[in-house]
Design an enzyme around this catalytic site. Sequence first.
Site, PDB file in Angstrom:
ATOM      1  NE  ARG A   1      -2.268  -0.799   3.711  1.00 24.92           N
ATOM      2  CZ  ARG A   1      -1.859   0.080   4.494  1.00 24.92           C
ATOM      3  NH1 ARG A   1      -1.920   1.292   4.092  1.00 24.92           N
ATOM      4  NH2 ARG A   1      -1.142  -0.461   5.451  1.00 24.92           N
TER       5      ARG A   1
ATOM      6  CG  LEU B   1      -0.439 -10.778   5.567  1.00 24.88           C
ATOM      7  CD1 LEU B   1      -1.990 -10.586   5.542  1.00 24.88           C
ATOM      8  CD2 LEU B   1      -0.030 -11.982   6.219  1.00 24.88           C
TER       9      LEU B   1
ATOM     10  CG  ASP C   1      -5.246  -5.907  54.914  1.00 25.15           C
ATOM     11  OD1 ASP C   1      -4.247  -5.588  55.589  1.00 25.15           O
ATOM     12  OD2 ASP C   1      -5.148  -5.825  53.703  1.00 25.15           O
TER      13      ASP C   1
HETATM   14  O1  LIG Z   1      -1.418  -4.969  56.221  1.00 21.98           O
HETATM   15  P1  LIG Z   1      -1.708  -3.955  55.473  1.00 21.98           P
HETATM   16  O2  LIG Z   1      -2.840  -3.006  56.244  1.00 21.98           O
HETATM   17  O3  LIG Z   1      -2.340  -4.211  54.249  1.00 21.98           O
HETATM   18  O4  LIG Z   1      -0.777  -3.136  55.316  1.00 21.98           O
HETATM   19  C1  LIG Z   1       0.471  -3.625  54.496  1.00 21.98           C
HETATM   20  C2  LIG Z   1       1.378  -2.262  54.175  1.00 21.98           C
HETATM   21  O5  LIG Z   1       0.943  -1.378  53.753  1.00 21.98           O
HETATM   22  C3  LIG Z   1       1.497  -0.108  53.590  1.00 21.98           C
HETATM   23  O6  LIG Z   1       2.203  -0.093  52.291  1.00 21.98           O
HETATM   24  C4  LIG Z   1       1.295  -0.510  51.259  1.00 21.98           C
HETATM   25  O7  LIG Z   1       0.581   0.564  51.272  1.00 21.98           O
HETATM   26  C5  LIG Z   1       1.118   1.944  50.846  1.00 21.98           C
HETATM   27  C6  LIG Z   1      -0.019   2.863  50.745  1.00 21.98           C
HETATM   28  O8  LIG Z   1      -0.916   2.850  49.912  1.00 21.98           O
HETATM   29  C7  LIG Z   1       1.635   2.097  49.403  1.00 21.98           C
HETATM   30  O9  LIG Z   1       2.440   3.240  49.246  1.00 21.98           O
HETATM   31  C8  LIG Z   1       2.795   0.849  49.505  1.00 21.98           C
HETATM   32  O10 LIG Z   1       3.422   0.454  48.291  1.00 21.98           O
HETATM   33  C9  LIG Z   1       2.048  -0.612  49.958  1.00 21.98           C
HETATM   34  O11 LIG Z   1       2.991  -1.683  49.826  1.00 21.98           O
HETATM   35  C10 LIG Z   1       2.670   0.205  54.651  1.00 21.98           C
HETATM   36  O12 LIG Z   1       3.296   1.265  54.127  1.00 21.98           O
HETATM   37  C11 LIG Z   1       3.449  -0.960  55.180  1.00 21.98           C
HETATM   38  O13 LIG Z   1       3.948  -0.550  56.375  1.00 21.98           O
HETATM   39  C12 LIG Z   1       2.534  -2.136  55.610  1.00 21.98           C
HETATM   40  O14 LIG Z   1       3.101  -3.280  55.780  1.00 21.98           O
HETATM   41  O1  LIG Z   2      -3.321  -4.918  -5.708  1.00 20.82           O
HETATM   42  C1  LIG Z   2      -3.164  -5.355  -4.743  1.00 20.82           C
HETATM   43  C2  LIG Z   2      -1.926  -5.536  -3.981  1.00 20.82           C
HETATM   44  C3  LIG Z   2      -1.912  -6.156  -2.906  1.00 20.82           C
HETATM   45  N1  LIG Z   2      -3.055  -6.854  -2.329  1.00 20.82           N
HETATM   46  C4  LIG Z   2      -2.989  -7.428  -1.098  1.00 20.82           C
HETATM   47  O2  LIG Z   2      -2.801  -6.630  -0.125  1.00 20.82           O
HETATM   48  C5  LIG Z   2      -2.097  -7.258   1.310  1.00 20.82           C
HETATM   49  C6  LIG Z   2      -1.328  -6.542   1.829  1.00 20.82           C
HETATM   50  O3  LIG Z   2      -1.120  -7.042   2.921  1.00 20.82           O
HETATM   51  P1  LIG Z   2       0.275  -6.537   3.768  1.00 20.82           P
HETATM   52  O4  LIG Z   2       0.319  -7.489   5.082  1.00 20.82           O
HETATM   53  O5  LIG Z   2       1.696  -6.950   3.037  1.00 20.82           O
HETATM   54  O6  LIG Z   2       0.240  -5.098   4.362  1.00 20.82           O
HETATM   55  P2  LIG Z   2      -0.950  -4.233   4.825  1.00 20.82           P
HETATM   56  O7  LIG Z   2      -1.335  -3.640   3.629  1.00 20.82           O
HETATM   57  O8  LIG Z   2      -1.738  -5.079   5.616  1.00 20.82           O
HETATM   58  O9  LIG Z   2      -0.053  -3.188   5.585  1.00 20.82           O
HETATM   59  C7  LIG Z   2      -1.689  -8.634   0.494  1.00 20.82           C
HETATM   60  O10 LIG Z   2      -2.654 -10.068   1.103  1.00 20.82           O
HETATM   61  C8  LIG Z   2      -1.652  -8.688  -0.913  1.00 20.82           C
HETATM   62  O11 LIG Z   2      -1.977  -9.640  -1.668  1.00 20.82           O
HETATM   63  C9  LIG Z   2      -4.239  -6.645  -3.028  1.00 20.82           C
HETATM   64  O12 LIG Z   2      -5.193  -7.267  -2.645  1.00 20.82           O
HETATM   65  N2  LIG Z   2      -4.264  -5.804  -4.260  1.00 20.82           N
HETATM   66 MG   LIG Z   3      -3.354  -5.191  52.752  1.00 20.17          MG
END
Ligand SMILES: O=P(O)(O)OC[C@H]1O[C@H](O[C@H]2O[C@H](CO)[C@@H](O)[C@H](O)[C@H]2O)[C@H](O)[C@@H](O)[C@@H]1O
Ligand SMILES: O=c1ccn([C@@H]2O[C@H](COP(=O)(O)OP(=O)(O)O)[C@@H](O)[C@H]2O)c(=O)[nH]1
Ligand SMILES: [Mg+2]
Length: 736
Positions: A283, A386, A508
């Site tokens: 094409r 193709l 949790d």
């Molecule tokens: O036991 P959880 O209450 O699920 O706590 C697990 C850990 O959570 C915290 O870290 C995760 O949450 C953070 C805040 O969104 C995020 O920044 C971090 O990437 C997470 O791993 C927390 O900082 C840990 O102390 C906890 O153990």
């Molecule tokens: O006059 C033409 C020339 C090419 N093709 C077809 O067009 C497709 C081109 O596919 P290709 O994956 O090479 O390139 P695309 O056009 O999908 O980027 C092939 O199956 C060719 O046989 C066609 O139907 N008529």
């Molecule tokens: Mg957690």
Amino acid sequence: MNKTIIVSNRLPLQVKIENNALNIKPSVGGLATGLKSVHEEGNGIWIGWSGLTEEELDKDLSNQVNKEVTKAKCATVPLTQDDVDNFYFGFSNKTLWPLFHYFMEYTEFDNDQWEAYKTVNQKFADVILENIEDGDTVWVHDYQLLLLPKLIKDKKPNTTIGFFLHIPYPSYEIFRTFPWREELLHGMLGADLLGFHTYDYERHFLSSVKRILRLDVQFNEISYLDRVVKVDSFPMGIDYNKFHNAALSHLNQSNTEKSELQKRLDDHIQAGPDTKLILSIDRMDYTKGIPNRIRAFEYFLNKYPQFKEKVRLVMLAVPSRSDVPQYQKLKRETDELVGRVNGEFSTVSWTPIWYFYRSMPFDNLIDLYTSSQIALITPVRDGMNLVAKEYIATRVNQDGVLILSEMAGASKEMNEALLINPNNFEQLADTLKHAIEMPAEEQSKRIKILQKRLQRYSVEKWAEEFMKSLNDTKKIGKTIVAKKLDEDHQATMISDFKQAKRKLLFLDYDGTLVGFKDNPQDAKPDDKLIQLLDQLNQTENTDVVIVSGRDRETFEDWFADKSYNLITDHGVWLKAKNDDWQMLEILKTNWMDNIQPILQTFVDRTPGTFIEQKKYSLAWHYRKADPELAQIRTIELNTVLTHLIANNDLSVLKGNKVIEIKSSSVNKGRATSRWLTKANYDFVFAIGDDWTDEFMFEDLPENTYSVKVGFKKTKAKYYVKDTEKVRDLLANFTQQ
Ligand SMILES: O=P(O)(O)OC[C@H]1O[C@H](O[C@H]2O[C@H](CO)[C@@H](O)[C@H](O)[C@H]2O)[C@H](O)[C@@H](O)[C@@H]1O
Ligand SMILES: O=c1ccn([C@@H]2O[C@H](COP(=O)(O)OP(=O)(O)O)[C@@H](O)[C@H]2O)c(=O)[nH]1
Ligand SMILES: [Mg+2]
């Protein structure tokens, strides 16, 4: 019976209006052939745009189209001229196409066109939703419909959705420039299986998912909400027999059966003993490397003048997207270059380039393929290509040489071709010479291997493999023990809760009650959560305990004026309502002085990571780090730590983007089990998202309602999608 719905921008039909009447023919493209067994022979329906806009169709014509299309087991998505301009010529071909082919300078980011893209994806979704039932399978095709998987999944979660991208998926460094990158990725992740032509596109996609959405990826599986999304490569093949058989019958053509084109091609071949035709077909697209090819051919004629009057480049360029300015520019540039080279080298009996700007019927393509000793296919970027495969399929005498750009997806499977870098003219010129002079045995050896592979992995096989893999995704859920906590399970649980006399809820905190934040101190309880916890806390005969890895100090600060039951530091401290803090485990902390400096070296070498120093544990957080570097570092850190902690009664805990070192004798299982002895509970519920919560799922009594947040390997009985669902679920306990 369940059915399969195929969705692509265009239907596999050519719909035209001629003299006010409809003319509908099946189109003979490779995709239609490959999907035949899924579509016509299976219980399938194909949904797409007919190619005619709403403005072109009056009521009567539109009814006729629908009738004919239904007969062909298809359904149309109605598109207006504006839709086509903004969604197809606009966003699809001025944004996604150039960006995904690494043409950043051609890429436009226009918000109105993005809106049109979303609107049209929704129009496709509407037609699908009219036709779909639970249990059905959908296979969505290509870059025009990247948002479609999510639009279907959100409305119809009990369907299986596959998506195949026919163009390259660019590296993260390119994709990250896209303004709506998160939304686009979420759109794609609505699918259960995402297919790409090559492993490189697959890994680029996974890298974007890891870096932009920070999702966990194990090999080729992405943990996404309450599902697993599988990613794989399926290199698309061709209808091998069609091309091969056409070429075979071509061999036996009598002179009168030959086309005019064939006769002219023969004239050239018969002009001398070493005259050769070099073929290119594509094409007219800036990704195909057409100007480069002409310049390289010019360079070749200058470098090896002995081939003048002997070789001829037959170049077929098929008009494409001529409404887009870059394509018009390319056409002008090509015309000019061909003119220049022909003007420079032509003799009375020879023009170096035969240039056709048109499409040709199938028989003429076979004329070209079978008459050309060399195919020169030099895209600067191409999802697959193709033409390269079709050329090989037609070489029924096992002669001929394929020169193929390594930037085409096809090059990954066609190692026996002469692979070149289309920007290296020196290499291209030398490879052309090599191809012209290649001995017959070598040609045949290479072609035979290539043919064998193409014959085996045909377009039918490609479709079959994709469908098989898509079907297999239905089994992924079954390998993980937890069941989705659906409405029925929830109803039983709530009724058990209501009937029980003494109830206990273990909650949790991070990843369960609140979503993750880059900085742990930002994950404070919001007003709504406090309100929910207050209500739970007032529920009769119910003990609510927040069980967290957080340190006591943080919870003291956040819940200062609250009388909640708290277990902190993974089980070191316990605070019962209206009581003082109590230490559950007596722990040593002298190990920290040795481990801290080691963690510090990991912080220094891994940008974005930091240490959270808690009283009884050390946590190395890597949420903000480059995910690939972090993966390497976590393995390294694990090795270093395992060696160091051997005699210290310490363990390394892998949490959500965090590695924590803490005393082995402390865990949420021990702490929650101790709480259980406080009363005679006849209803126990525990919910958590992380590895650390597995200890409680494991240790709590058999009849506990244990729930995991997210779809991960777990010992819990049930799972829910996300923190939002957790809050909805908990609200049920507060209603009397
Ligand atoms: O036991 P959880 O209450 O699920 O706590 C697990 C850990 O959570 C915290 O870290 C995760 O949450 C953070 C805040 O969104 C995020 O920044 C971090 O990437 C997470 O791993 C927390 O900082 C840990 O102390 C906890 O153990
Ligand atoms: O006059 C033409 C020339 C090419 N093709 C077809 O067009 C497709 C081109 O596919 P290709 O994956 O090479 O390139 P695309 O056009 O999908 O980027 C092939 O199956 C060719 O046989 C066609 O139907 N008529
Ligand atoms: Mg957690």
